[in-house]
Write a protein that holds these residues in place. Sequence first.
Motif, PDB file in Angstrom:
ATOM      1  N   GLU A  72      61.878 -21.463   2.651  1.00 48.48           N
ATOM      2  CA  GLU A  72      62.595 -22.344   1.735  1.00 48.48           C
ATOM      3  C   GLU A  72      63.870 -21.697   1.199  1.00 48.48           C
ATOM      4  OE1 GLU A  72      59.786 -23.386  -1.310  1.00 48.48           O
ATOM      5  OE2 GLU A  72      58.575 -24.650   0.020  1.00 48.48           O
ATOM      6  N   PHE A  73      64.200 -20.512   1.701  1.00 51.51           N
ATOM      7  CA  PHE A  73      65.400 -19.809   1.259  1.00 51.51           C
ATOM      8  C   PHE A  73      66.640 -20.641   1.578  1.00 51.51           C
ATOM      9  CE2 PHE A  73      68.591 -16.329   2.236  1.00 51.51           C
ATOM     10  CZ  PHE A  73      68.836 -16.021   0.917  1.00 51.51           C
ATOM     11  N   THR A 199      64.718 -17.687 -13.032  1.00 49.36           N
ATOM     12  CA  THR A 199      66.133 -17.538 -13.363  1.00 49.36           C
ATOM     13  C   THR A 199      66.911 -18.592 -12.582  1.00 49.36           C
ATOM     14  OG1 THR A 199      66.718 -15.993 -11.580  1.00 49.36           O
ATOM     15  CG2 THR A 199      65.846 -15.038 -13.627  1.00 49.36           C
ATOM     16  N   ALA A 200      68.063 -18.977 -13.107  1.00 47.33           N
ATOM     17  CA  ALA A 200      68.901 -19.964 -12.426  1.00 47.33           C
ATOM     18  C   ALA A 200      69.375 -19.430 -11.083  1.00 47.33           C
ATOM     19  CB  ALA A 200      70.088 -20.327 -13.319  1.00 47.33           C
ATOM     20  N   HIS A 201      69.638 -18.127 -11.014  1.00 47.51           N
ATOM     21  CA  HIS A 201      70.113 -17.536  -9.766  1.00 47.51           C
ATOM     22  C   HIS A 201      69.057 -17.668  -8.672  1.00 47.51           C
ATOM     23  CE1 HIS A 201      72.177 -14.917  -7.007  1.00 47.51           C
ATOM     24  NE2 HIS A 201      71.154 -14.067  -6.993  1.00 47.51           N
ATOM     25  N   LEU A 202      67.816 -17.333  -8.984  1.00 50.00           N
ATOM     26  CA  LEU A 202      66.747 -17.452  -7.991  1.00 50.00           C
ATOM     27  C   LEU A 202      66.519 -18.908  -7.604  1.00 50.00           C
ATOM     28  CD1 LEU A 202      64.235 -14.838  -9.433  1.00 50.00           C
ATOM     29  CD2 LEU A 202      65.455 -14.663  -7.256  1.00 50.00           C
ATOM     30  N   ALA A 203      66.583 -19.810  -8.577  1.00 48.09           N
ATOM     31  CA  ALA A 203      66.401 -21.226  -8.271  1.00 48.09           C
ATOM     32  C   ALA A 203      67.483 -21.718  -7.314  1.00 48.09           C
ATOM     33  CB  ALA A 203      66.402 -22.043  -9.559  1.00 48.09           C
ATOM     34  N   SER A 204      68.707 -21.203  -7.464  1.00 50.17           N
ATOM     35  CA  SER A 204      69.792 -21.631  -6.586  1.00 50.17           C
ATOM     36  C   SER A 204      69.563 -21.184  -5.150  1.00 50.17           C
ATOM     37  CB  SER A 204      71.127 -21.076  -7.096  1.00 50.17           C
ATOM     38  OG  SER A 204      71.255 -19.692  -6.839  1.00 50.17           O
ATOM     39  N   ARG A 208      61.139 -21.254  -6.793  1.00 50.07           N
ATOM     40  CA  ARG A 208      60.522 -22.306  -7.602  1.00 50.07           C
ATOM     41  C   ARG A 208      59.272 -21.756  -8.262  1.00 50.07           C
ATOM     42  NH1 ARG A 208      56.279 -24.777  -4.568  1.00 50.07           N
ATOM     43  NH2 ARG A 208      56.356 -24.316  -2.335  1.00 50.07           N
ATOM     44  N   GLU A 209      58.751 -22.494  -9.198  1.00 51.82           N
ATOM     45  CA  GLU A 209      57.564 -22.069  -9.928  1.00 51.82           C
ATOM     46  C   GLU A 209      56.304 -22.669  -9.326  1.00 51.82           C
ATOM     47  OE1 GLU A 209      58.508 -23.280 -13.921  1.00 51.82           O
ATOM     48  OE2 GLU A 209      59.191 -21.253 -14.448  1.00 51.82           O
ATOM     49  N   ILE A 210      55.227 -21.875  -9.337  1.00 50.16           N
ATOM     50  CA  ILE A 210      53.897 -22.374  -9.013  1.00 50.16           C
ATOM     51  C   ILE A 210      52.938 -21.886 -10.097  1.00 50.16           C
ATOM     52  CG2 ILE A 210      54.344 -22.438  -6.526  1.00 50.16           C
ATOM     53  CD1 ILE A 210      52.628 -19.907  -6.257  1.00 50.16           C
ATOM     54  N   PRO A 251      74.965 -26.971  -1.891  1.00 54.17           N
ATOM     55  CA  PRO A 251      76.231 -26.682  -2.555  1.00 54.17           C
ATOM     56  C   PRO A 251      76.392 -25.180  -2.735  1.00 54.17           C
ATOM     57  CG  PRO A 251      75.071 -28.473  -3.654  1.00 54.17           C
ATOM     58  CD  PRO A 251      74.128 -27.921  -2.637  1.00 54.17           C
ATOM     59  N   ALA A 252      77.610 -24.715  -2.609  1.00 49.15           N
ATOM     60  CA  ALA A 252      77.875 -23.278  -2.735  1.00 49.15           C
ATOM     61  C   ALA A 252      77.398 -22.777  -4.085  1.00 49.15           C
ATOM     62  CB  ALA A 252      79.367 -23.009  -2.574  1.00 49.15           C
ATOM     63  N   VAL A 253      76.698 -21.642  -4.061  1.00 43.79           N
ATOM     64  CA  VAL A 253      76.203 -21.068  -5.296  1.00 43.79           C
ATOM     65  C   VAL A 253      77.241 -20.102  -5.841  1.00 43.79           C
ATOM     66  CG1 VAL A 253      73.800 -21.293  -4.667  1.00 43.79           C
ATOM     67  CG2 VAL A 253      75.027 -19.237  -4.014  1.00 43.79           C
ATOM     68  N   PRO A 254      77.238 -19.836  -7.140  1.00 42.92           N
ATOM     69  CA  PRO A 254      78.226 -18.912  -7.705  1.00 42.92           C
ATOM     70  C   PRO A 254      78.082 -17.531  -7.079  1.00 42.92           C
ATOM     71  CG  PRO A 254      77.099 -20.147  -9.432  1.00 42.92           C
ATOM     72  CD  PRO A 254      76.367 -20.416  -8.163  1.00 42.92           C
ATOM     73  N   THR A 255      79.180 -16.864  -6.862  1.00 49.95           N
ATOM     74  CA  THR A 255      79.132 -15.488  -6.358  1.00 49.95           C
ATOM     75  C   THR A 255      78.661 -14.570  -7.451  1.00 49.95           C
ATOM     76  OG1 THR A 255      81.447 -15.221  -6.938  1.00 49.95           O
ATOM     77  CG2 THR A 255      80.961 -15.853  -4.671  1.00 49.95           C
TER      78      THR A 255
END
Length: 256
Positions: A72-73, A199-204, A208-210, A251-255
């Motif tokens: 899912e990466f 974290t938002a970075h990991l979600a991007s 996800r949470e389980i 969508p491109a994620v922030p650098t």
Amino acid sequence: MVPWLSPDDPFPPLERALGASSGAPGLLAASADLLPSRLIDAYRHGIFPWYSDGQPVLWWSPDPRMILRPDEFKVSPSLKKTLKRVLRDPAWEIRVDDDFAAVMRACANAPRRGQRGTWITSDVIDAYSSLHRIGDAHSIETWFAGQRVGGLYGVSLGTMFFGESMFASVTDASKIALSALVAHLRRNGVTLIDCQQNTAHLASLGGREIGRKPFIAHVRANVCAHAIPWRFDKSVLADWLGHGQGHTETPAVPTL
């Protein structure tokens, strides 16, 4: 009341971790020791240490748990372009376990938005370096022109990988290392990376949470499997991209 663990005390049942209404959801226990044997026992039970310098060692089992499944990466178009450039340019390298402690020190010194200081103290570096020496902790490092510019480290038990921290001194260097790790884990049948907390970075990137129960069930089923090999280079990216993986257009994620 959070229990205090003496060196020979087992961890309490995970269900006793503090709940969402507490000031520290997921906090399970505290101790004075961070011995390698304690660390291994913690990871085998889906528990990890996280604390500030000057505090006792705090042990956590949050519910829910942040995870990343390698299949899912998410690879943005810009990251895919970067990975192809890494493959073309011999100045870029992926090294595994070149200098584990140096990667930990770099992670400790990396600035974190909203955080002051680091939990990766000299005692923590010593403890995880002990796991590295016995083959249970590894670093994946991004190098450019002979300089380490990014990387990550974590604990590997059986077919389970527990991610700990990342750093980057140039744009996307940690994502390059993570992409190589994902490709390697997919190749070896590892289906879940523990990311601990949301974290938002990991979600991007597809995290996800389980719930705790399915997470612990997965850990118990995988930590006793045969250990996977820990030798690879950036060619693992070529195999991964060449077989149609890493194609998810998001969508491109922030650098970094």
